[in-house]
Design a protein around this motif. Structure first.
Motif, mmCIF file in Angstrom:
data_model
loop_
_atom_site.group_PDB
_atom_site.id
_atom_site.type_symbol
_atom_site.label_atom_id
_atom_site.label_comp_id
_atom_site.label_asym_id
_atom_site.label_seq_id
_atom_site.Cartn_x
_atom_site.Cartn_y
_atom_site.Cartn_z
ATOM 1 N N GLU A 63 0.819 -1.215 0.000
ATOM 2 C CA GLU A 63 0.000 0.000 0.000
ATOM 3 C C GLU A 63 0.851 1.264 0.000
ATOM 4 O O GLU A 63 0.539 2.241 -0.659
ATOM 5 C CB GLU A 63 -0.923 -0.013 1.223
ATOM 6 N N ASN A 64 1.987 1.242 0.724
ATOM 7 C CA ASN A 64 2.825 2.445 0.840
ATOM 8 C C ASN A 64 4.250 2.222 0.334
ATOM 9 O O ASN A 64 5.160 2.933 0.699
ATOM 10 C CB ASN A 64 2.855 2.935 2.284
ATOM 11 N N GLY A 65 4.444 1.193 -0.480
ATOM 12 C CA GLY A 65 5.797 0.943 -0.965
ATOM 13 C C GLY A 65 5.890 -0.334 -1.775
ATOM 14 O O GLY A 65 4.916 -0.789 -2.376
ATOM 15 N N ARG A 106 11.754 -4.295 2.370
ATOM 16 C CA ARG A 106 10.681 -3.314 2.166
ATOM 17 C C ARG A 106 11.269 -1.929 1.958
ATOM 18 O O ARG A 106 12.160 -1.507 2.679
ATOM 19 C CB ARG A 106 9.741 -3.284 3.365
ATOM 20 N N ARG A 160 9.758 1.916 1.592
ATOM 21 C CA ARG A 160 8.589 2.778 1.673
ATOM 22 C C ARG A 160 8.692 3.860 0.600
ATOM 23 O O ARG A 160 9.736 4.471 0.420
ATOM 24 C CB ARG A 160 8.508 3.417 3.061
ATOM 25 N N LEU A 161 7.631 4.071 -0.137
ATOM 26 C CA LEU A 161 7.602 5.081 -1.195
ATOM 27 C C LEU A 161 6.814 6.277 -0.706
ATOM 28 O O LEU A 161 5.816 6.147 0.001
ATOM 29 C CB LEU A 161 6.983 4.510 -2.467
ATOM 30 N N ARG A 162 7.251 7.438 -1.106
ATOM 31 C CA ARG A 162 6.568 8.665 -0.717
ATOM 32 C C ARG A 162 5.287 8.817 -1.530
ATOM 33 O O ARG A 162 5.185 8.339 -2.651
ATOM 34 C CB ARG A 162 7.445 9.874 -0.966
ATOM 35 N N ASP A 163 4.339 9.565 -0.957
ATOM 36 C CA ASP A 163 3.078 9.835 -1.662
ATOM 37 C C ASP A 163 3.284 10.790 -2.802
ATOM 38 O O ASP A 163 4.077 11.634 -2.849
ATOM 39 C CB ASP A 163 2.033 10.421 -0.700
#
Length: 166
Positions: A152-154, A161, A163-166
């Protein structure tokens, strides 16, 4: 201290690199000299590819890529065209501040492939065997399946894992 080392093929000192056998001997010699330096964590190698035969520069760059470390450097001396073309006397070294401004040191990036091995002891001694070993290992790496999961976020790649920014 500074010690002069002459490239040898067996017990014979090479005057030049003219044959494939000379080339192989030079590759192995350069690799072994570099290996003795990179085994010591207190030594930082600054290798210059300036001077000598082009073959020697290419082999030094290859050896640095094979067993050099992140903190080591490969450099080349860049000379202003006016100085390089000077013939009488031929330019070898700056003799004044004006000439010194026409000379600079450039870093040449390299990939320290040694990180793929756990220990220098695992690495074959000859340049040709070491490059063949790297080639096989990297080909094997490229054939391994990669598991990618979109989150969902990455993203997750092989369990790692990110994490990708919005």
């Amino acid at each position: 201290g500074h010690h002069l080392r002459v490239i040898t093929r067996g017990t014979v000192e090479l005057d030049d690199i003219r044959t494939p056998a000379d080339n192989a001997a030079a590759a192995d010699f350069i690799l072994e000299q570099l290996r003795s330096l990179v085994e010591n964590p207190d030594i930082r190698v600054v290798a210059t590819i300036a001077g000598g035969r082009k073959t020697m520069s290419a082999l030094l760059y290859g050896c640095m890529s094979l067993i050099g470390r992140e903190a080591d450097r490969i450099t080349h001396v860049l000379v202003d065209g006016r100085l390089e073309q000077r013939r009488d006397p031929k330019f070898f070294f700056p003799t004044n501040k004006e000439e010194a401004r026409g000379v600079c040191l450039a870093d040449i990036p390299f990939v320290p492939l040694r990180n793929r091995f756990r220990d220098l002891d695992e690495m074959p001694g000859s340049f040709n065997r070491l490059t063949a070993s790297y080639s096989r290992l990297l080909k094997s790496d490229s054939e391994q399946p990669v598991l990618v999961k979109l989150l969902e976020n990455g993203v997750e790649v092989n369990g790692l894992r990110v994490r990708l920014r919005d």
